[in-house]
Design an enzyme around this catalytic site. Structure first.
Site, mmCIF file in Angstrom:
data_model
loop_
_atom_site.group_PDB
_atom_site.id
_atom_site.type_symbol
_atom_site.label_atom_id
_atom_site.label_comp_id
_atom_site.label_asym_id
_atom_site.label_seq_id
_atom_site.Cartn_x
_atom_site.Cartn_y
_atom_site.Cartn_z
ATOM 1 C CG HIS A 19 -1.901 -0.917 1.610
ATOM 2 N ND1 HIS A 19 -2.021 -1.857 2.284
ATOM 3 C CD2 HIS A 19 -2.902 -1.227 0.511
ATOM 4 C CE1 HIS A 19 -3.052 -2.660 2.173
ATOM 5 N NE2 HIS A 19 -3.438 -2.329 1.075
ATOM 6 C CE LYS A 43 -13.764 -7.226 3.268
ATOM 7 N NZ LYS A 43 -12.452 -6.792 2.626
ATOM 8 N NE ARG A 92 -1.710 -7.853 -4.103
ATOM 9 C CZ ARG A 92 -2.670 -8.165 -3.211
ATOM 10 N NH1 ARG A 92 -2.076 -8.285 -2.085
ATOM 11 N NH2 ARG A 92 -3.598 -8.301 -3.545
ATOM 12 C CB SER A 130 -4.046 -6.756 4.849
ATOM 13 O OG SER A 130 -3.783 -5.535 4.309
HETATM 14 O O1 PNS Z 1 -8.768 -3.084 0.413
HETATM 15 P P1 PNS Z 1 -9.989 -3.688 -0.375
HETATM 16 O O2 PNS Z 1 -10.773 -4.531 0.677
HETATM 17 O O3 PNS Z 1 -9.691 -4.502 -1.611
HETATM 18 O O4 PNS Z 1 -10.700 -2.644 -0.697
HETATM 19 C C1 PNS Z 1 -11.879 -2.692 -1.453
HETATM 20 C C2 PNS Z 1 -12.908 -1.460 -1.611
HETATM 21 C C3 PNS Z 1 -13.047 -0.887 0.031
HETATM 22 C C4 PNS Z 1 -12.213 -0.460 -2.324
HETATM 23 C C5 PNS Z 1 -14.254 -1.879 -2.053
HETATM 24 O O5 PNS Z 1 -15.018 -3.127 -1.595
HETATM 25 C C6 PNS Z 1 -15.517 -0.604 -2.068
HETATM 26 O O6 PNS Z 1 -15.011 0.259 -2.651
HETATM 27 N N1 PNS Z 1 -16.409 -0.872 -1.097
HETATM 28 C C7 PNS Z 1 -17.578 -0.071 -1.012
HETATM 29 C C8 PNS Z 1 -18.832 -0.254 -1.537
HETATM 30 C C9 PNS Z 1 -18.807 0.033 -2.912
HETATM 31 O O7 PNS Z 1 -18.706 0.998 -3.581
HETATM 32 N N2 PNS Z 1 -19.161 -1.313 -3.938
HETATM 33 C C10 PNS Z 1 -19.345 -1.110 -5.455
HETATM 34 C C11 PNS Z 1 -17.996 -1.277 -5.959
HETATM 35 S S1 PNS Z 1 -17.546 -2.859 -6.419
#
Ligand code: PNS
Length: 168
Positions: A19, A43, A92, A130
């Protein structure tokens, strides 16, 4: 000239050097980066939101214009609220691509004015996530050099607490 701002969203449970590499690269393109932690009650994170905010703030100290924030609900709605139209995500290996592609297309369907930009992480962090960091740490493995020092410290504290709690 208008300040160029981007949002870097994620769970950051906890922030890793992968990150950090994305944050560093994003700051070479944008004047300001908002690191936005998703509050997702479904989560079960290892670190609380407050702990994650603290670790990101510590790790990005002196790195430039970084704001650490949280959001709930849809990312595109949060972007509109912040008046930012760029989302940064890190890639990645190709294994990340499918999920990222799906997410970017869905975000685009929800709001065409929000653009997704993907940055490659440094090759040194290709295998770092993570989840793997938490797994290794939970069994007492050393993750020094793979996460910011403050995260390493907090992981040790967390798993010490857990093992002490387990024994009592
Ligand atoms: O670090 P992560 O868990 O890969 O991040 C994922 C994240 C937080 C970017 C994604 O889950 C997100 O944007 N969630 C908010 C809900 C949303 O907007 N969902 C629609 C797009 S998939």
């Amino acid at each position: 000239m208008k300040e160029r701002v981007a949002i870097y969203p994620g769970t950051f449970d906890p922030i890793t050097n992968g990150h950090m590499s994305i944050i560093r690269r994003a700051l070479e393109i944008f004047d300001k980066l908002i690191v936005a932690i998703l509050i997702n009650p479904q989560k079960k994170p290892l670190f609380s939101i407050e702990e994650r905010i603290f670790m990101i703030k510590e790790a990005t100290k002196g790195m430039g214009n970084v704001e650490v924030d949280t959001f709930e609900g849809l990312l595109v709605d949060y972007a509109v609220k912040k008046e930012v139209n760029v989302i940064i995500r890190g890639l990645r290996a190709t294994s990340d691509f499918e999920f990222e592609f799906q997410m970017a297309l869905m975000n685009r369907k929800l709001n065409r004015s929000v653009q997704s930009i993907f940055l490659m992480t440094d090759y040194k962090w290709l295998y770092v996530s993570s989840s793997i960091i938490k797994e290794v740490s939970s069994f007492g493995g050393d993750v020094k050099g793979l996460v910011p020092d403050i995260v390493n410290e907090k992981l040790r504290e967390k798993f010490r607490q857990k093992s002490e709690g387990g024994r009592s």
